[in-house]
Design an enzyme around this catalytic site. Structure first.
Site, PDB file in Angstrom:
ATOM      1  N   LYS A 117       0.877  -1.181   0.000  1.00 39.16           N
ATOM      2  CA  LYS A 117       0.000   0.000   0.000  1.00 39.16           C
ATOM      3  C   LYS A 117       0.908   1.223   0.000  1.00 39.16           C
ATOM      4  O   LYS A 117       1.398   1.640   1.041  1.00 39.16           O
ATOM      5  CB  LYS A 117      -0.869  -0.032   1.265  1.00 39.16           C
ATOM      6  CG  LYS A 117      -2.257   0.560   1.120  1.00 39.16           C
ATOM      7  CD  LYS A 117      -2.302   2.018   0.716  1.00 39.16           C
ATOM      8  CE  LYS A 117      -2.144   2.976   1.880  1.00 39.16           C
ATOM      9  NZ  LYS A 117      -1.922   4.358   1.445  1.00 39.16           N
ATOM     10  N   SER A 171       4.438   7.472  10.116  1.00 37.53           N
ATOM     11  CA  SER A 171       4.494   8.333  11.292  1.00 37.53           C
ATOM     12  C   SER A 171       4.238   7.541  12.581  1.00 37.53           C
ATOM     13  O   SER A 171       3.595   6.498  12.563  1.00 37.53           O
ATOM     14  CB  SER A 171       3.437   9.433  11.160  1.00 37.53           C
ATOM     15  OG  SER A 171       2.163   8.846  11.099  1.00 37.53           O
ATOM     16  N   GLY A 175       1.550   4.591  13.360  1.00 38.63           N
ATOM     17  CA  GLY A 175       2.169   3.351  13.847  1.00 38.63           C
ATOM     18  C   GLY A 175       1.541   2.883  15.155  1.00 38.63           C
ATOM     19  O   GLY A 175       1.298   1.691  15.353  1.00 38.63           O
ATOM     20  N   GLU A 192       8.299   1.005  11.560  1.00 37.16           N
ATOM     21  CA  GLU A 192       9.460   1.901  11.394  1.00 37.16           C
ATOM     22  C   GLU A 192       8.905   3.311  11.388  1.00 37.16           C
ATOM     23  O   GLU A 192       8.237   3.704  10.434  1.00 37.16           O
ATOM     24  CB  GLU A 192      10.164   1.625  10.057  1.00 37.16           C
ATOM     25  CG  GLU A 192      10.739   0.235   9.912  1.00 37.16           C
ATOM     26  CD  GLU A 192      12.027   0.055  10.684  1.00 37.16           C
ATOM     27  OE1 GLU A 192      12.547   1.051  11.240  1.00 37.16           O
ATOM     28  OE2 GLU A 192      12.514  -1.077  10.757  1.00 37.16           O
ATOM     29  N   CYS A 226      13.448  10.130   7.779  1.00 38.94           N
ATOM     30  CA  CYS A 226      13.070   9.768   9.156  1.00 38.94           C
ATOM     31  C   CYS A 226      14.219   9.919  10.138  1.00 38.94           C
ATOM     32  O   CYS A 226      14.021  10.294  11.283  1.00 38.94           O
ATOM     33  CB  CYS A 226      12.539   8.337   9.180  1.00 38.94           C
ATOM     34  SG  CYS A 226      13.662   7.173   8.410  1.00 38.94           S
ATOM     35  N   GLU A 323       9.064  15.838  15.478  1.00 39.44           N
ATOM     36  CA  GLU A 323       9.573  15.643  14.119  1.00 39.44           C
ATOM     37  C   GLU A 323       8.908  16.644  13.184  1.00 39.44           C
ATOM     38  O   GLU A 323       7.684  16.693  13.089  1.00 39.44           O
ATOM     39  CB  GLU A 323       9.255  14.213  13.670  1.00 39.44           C
ATOM     40  CG  GLU A 323       9.779  13.919  12.297  1.00 39.44           C
ATOM     41  CD  GLU A 323       9.438  12.505  11.841  1.00 39.44           C
ATOM     42  OE1 GLU A 323       8.246  12.155  11.851  1.00 39.44           O
ATOM     43  OE2 GLU A 323      10.358  11.766  11.477  1.00 39.44           O
TER      44      GLU A 323
HETATM   45  P1  NAD Z   1       1.830   8.382   7.529  1.00 46.29           P
HETATM   46  O1  NAD Z   1       1.943   7.622   8.789  1.00 46.29           O
HETATM   47  O2  NAD Z   1       0.841   9.471   7.428  1.00 46.29           O
HETATM   48  O3  NAD Z   1       1.501   7.391   6.315  1.00 46.29           O
HETATM   49  C1  NAD Z   1       2.293   6.271   6.006  1.00 46.29           C
HETATM   50  C2  NAD Z   1       1.460   5.266   5.230  1.00 46.29           C
HETATM   51  O4  NAD Z   1       0.424   4.776   6.083  1.00 46.29           O
HETATM   52  C3  NAD Z   1       0.749   5.819   4.006  1.00 46.29           C
HETATM   53  O5  NAD Z   1       0.740   4.841   3.000  1.00 46.29           O
HETATM   54  C4  NAD Z   1      -0.671   6.074   4.519  1.00 46.29           C
HETATM   55  O6  NAD Z   1      -1.623   6.012   3.506  1.00 46.29           O
HETATM   56  C5  NAD Z   1      -0.839   4.914   5.486  1.00 46.29           C
HETATM   57  N1  NAD Z   1      -1.828   5.133   6.539  1.00 46.29           N
HETATM   58  C6  NAD Z   1      -2.242   6.301   7.085  1.00 46.29           C
HETATM   59  N2  NAD Z   1      -3.168   6.073   8.046  1.00 46.29           N
HETATM   60  C7  NAD Z   1      -3.314   4.738   8.136  1.00 46.29           C
HETATM   61  C8  NAD Z   1      -4.089   3.879   8.967  1.00 46.29           C
HETATM   62  N3  NAD Z   1      -4.921   4.351   9.888  1.00 46.29           N
HETATM   63  N4  NAD Z   1      -3.981   2.553   8.795  1.00 46.29           N
HETATM   64  C9  NAD Z   1      -3.141   2.035   7.880  1.00 46.29           C
HETATM   65  N5  NAD Z   1      -2.382   2.786   7.064  1.00 46.29           N
HETATM   66  C10 NAD Z   1      -2.466   4.120   7.198  1.00 46.29           C
HETATM   67  O7  NAD Z   1       3.307   8.901   7.206  1.00 46.29           O
HETATM   68  P2  NAD Z   1       3.781   9.835   6.008  1.00 46.29           P
HETATM   69  O8  NAD Z   1       3.351  11.232   6.279  1.00 46.29           O
HETATM   70  O9  NAD Z   1       3.381   9.204   4.713  1.00 46.29           O
HETATM   71  O10 NAD Z   1       5.360   9.690   6.139  1.00 46.29           O
HETATM   72  C11 NAD Z   1       6.134  10.458   6.990  1.00 46.29           C
HETATM   73  C12 NAD Z   1       6.456   9.695   8.250  1.00 46.29           C
HETATM   74  O11 NAD Z   1       7.098   8.449   7.936  1.00 46.29           O
HETATM   75  C13 NAD Z   1       7.428  10.420   9.140  1.00 46.29           C
HETATM   76  O12 NAD Z   1       6.982  10.387  10.467  1.00 46.29           O
HETATM   77  C14 NAD Z   1       8.725   9.642   8.987  1.00 46.29           C
HETATM   78  O13 NAD Z   1       9.596   9.741  10.061  1.00 46.29           O
HETATM   79  C15 NAD Z   1       8.214   8.255   8.812  1.00 46.29           C
HETATM   80  N6  NAD Z   1       9.257   7.414   8.192  1.00 46.29           N
HETATM   81  C16 NAD Z   1       9.909   6.484   8.952  1.00 46.29           C
HETATM   82  C17 NAD Z   1      10.926   5.704   8.401  1.00 46.29           C
HETATM   83  C18 NAD Z   1      11.678   4.674   9.220  1.00 46.29           C
HETATM   84  O14 NAD Z   1      12.318   3.801   8.641  1.00 46.29           O
HETATM   85  N7  NAD Z   1      11.654   4.721  10.529  1.00 46.29           N
HETATM   86  C19 NAD Z   1      11.273   5.882   7.072  1.00 46.29           C
HETATM   87  C20 NAD Z   1      10.598   6.848   6.335  1.00 46.29           C
HETATM   88  C21 NAD Z   1       9.577   7.604   6.902  1.00 46.29           C
END
Ligand code: NAD
Length: 419
Positions: A117, A171, A175, A192, A226, A323
């Site tokens: 996804k 995020s 998570g 992650e 991240c 963040e």
């Molecule tokens: P996000 O959490 O908003 O979305 C991530 C993914 O989850 C997207 O595909 C989104 O559609 C999906 N999603 C959103 N709500 C959901 C739910 N309720 N159930 C299931 N899936 C859902 O994050 P973002 O804004 O896309 O990305 C930025 C974040 O990702 C930052 O916090 C960054 O630190 C983190 N990140 C972490 C790592 C790591 O390896 N630790 C790497 C890259 C990014």
């Protein structure tokens, strides 16, 4: 499917991706806004090698044989690793192709199948990779790409009883919700998440290298990384030198159209993200911090944020604790090793940390003292498929990359056979 066959399919996918590298670099730049020079040199070739690296594990996963500790009669006892089954791989928008490919190749190397996804903001490279997977010869259904919004499509996948493991990158807030849902039926889950990583420059560091490293640690990918080193701690005596050095690096940066070969820094991913970044910077300003470089959006079409350096912060300010996910760094002076250890660990995250020093004894001590999944010494951004990566505390659960990354898509079974 026989391990060699799985490996060969993955190698074929990597070869196809390499053959279509120029196309994927353009797709990724178009979708995320990353400079084309970066997607060509980094995102796509690194992804190709990650797929190859994980393909190698398909034929190398093993269990162990061991003696039972308390049994008098002889036993043949061993463990084996078995694939978990159906994986849901949910990824964000900052490295869309890489994150999809990391999850896909590790899960398939372990013998699982995967439903990916991608982020609703950046689904294009995942869709195109799905086409290449069919061309490589993966049976239809083994790799599925499901687009849609997180709150409905992502959430439905996480809840689905047919999914055996959720591998999520995104995020911390999402998570946390995913972990809660997975707890309902004890679904396996790796998360992650976000970070607010400390990057520490000691006065005895190789200064030019440290300054360039610190700027890259924050501004690379417009800060949408991240593990970005967004809390920059600098030993008191070299504080002014480092701040001036970063300003020089920024002055040399070309900010603009990602398709222009001169561009170092592209836009951030969306208007919403730009508003969020600016909101944080404004919040810091109102709380009494000093913006010593940048501080606002760039007045041109697209979502451009000035590289921003914030000083005179207090450890409890939002700009220091939360963040921001943009090209924004807080720079803080320190005087002693004990002071810096406490400051660096004063966070709810624990993804990564950087240490710059010529004194390797001090550097190794810092590496032990810092609460983070990865510590880089005299470097930053050194992410390697053979080095496990993941977070402590609110930066997540589990590791990707390395043997453990592939093993995280397996269940461990013990067998005791009385002889
Ligand atoms: P996000 O959490 O908003 O979305 C991530 C993914 O989850 C997207 O595909 C989104 O559609 C999906 N999603 C959103 N709500 C959901 C739910 N309720 N159930 C299931 N899936 C859902 O994050 P973002 O804004 O896309 O990305 C930025 C974040 O990702 C930052 O916090 C960054 O630190 C983190 N990140 C972490 C790592 C790591 O390896 N630790 C790497 C890259 C990014």
């Amino acid at each position: 499917m026989q391990p060699t066959y799985r490996a060969n399919l993955l190698f074929r996918l990597a070869d196809l991706l390499e053959r279509h590298a120029a196309e994927f670099a353009e797709i990724e730049s178009l979708d995320v806004g990353k400079p084309l020079t970066v997607t060509r040199m980094l995102d796509v070739p690194f992804t190709v090698e990650v797929i190859r690296y994980n393909a190698g594990w398909a034929t190398k996963l093993t269990g162990e044989t061991f003696s039972l500790a308390l049994q008098a009669s002889p036993y043949h006892a061993y463990t084996m690793r078995q694939p978990l089954g159906v994986v849901a791989g949910i990824v964000p928008w900052n490295f869309p192709l890489l994150q999809v490919a990391m999850k896909l190749s590790a899960a398939l190397a372990a013998g699982c199948v995967i439903i990916l996804k991608p982020s609703e903001l950046t689904p294009l490279s995942a869709l195109r990779l799905g086409e290449l997977a069919l061309e490589a010869g993966f049976p239809p259904g083994v790799i599925q790409v499901l687009t849609g919004l997180g709150a409905d499509v992502g959430a439905a996948l996480v809840r689905h009883a047919g999914v055996d493991k959720v591998s999520f990158t995104g995020s911390t807030a999402v998570g946390r919700d995913i972990v809660r849902v997975c707890a309902e039926d004890f679904k396996r889950v790796t998360v992650e998440l976000g970070g607010k990583s400390p990057n520490i420059i000691f006065a005895d560091a190789e200064m030019e290298q440290a300054i360039i490293g610190a700027a890259n640690a924050t501004f690379f990918n417009a800060g949408q990384v991240c593990y970005a080193g967004t809390r920059l701690y600098v030993e008191h005596s070299v504080y002014d030198t480092v701040v001036a050095g970063i300003a020089e690096v920024v002055a040399r940066m070309t900010i603009g159209n990602p398709f222009d070969p001169e561009t170092d820094l592209g836009p951030v991913v969306s208007a919403k993200q730009l508003d969020r970044i600016e909101g944080y910077v404004d919040g810091g300003r109102s709380a009494g911090a000093e913006i010593i470089l940048g501080g606002s959006r760039i007045d041109q079409p697209g979502y451009y944020m000035q590289p921003t350096v914030i000083a005179n912060t207090d450890p409890r300010m939002q700009v220091v604790q939360e963040e921001i996910f943009g090209p924004v760094v807080c720079v803080v002076p320190f005087k002693s090793v004990s002071e810096i250890t406490a400051l660096a660990n004063d966070t709810r995250y624990g993804l990564a940390a950087g240490v710059w020093s010529r004194d390797l004894k001090k550097a190794h001590r810092m590496a032990r003292a810092l609460n983070a999944g990865t510590v880089w010494v005299n470097c930053y951004h050194t992410v390697d498929p053979n080095m496990p990566f993941g977070g402590w505390h609110e930066s997540g659960w589990g590791r990707e990359f390395g043997r453990v990354g592939v093993e995280s898509f397996t269940e461990l079974k013990s067998v005791a056979l009385k002889l």
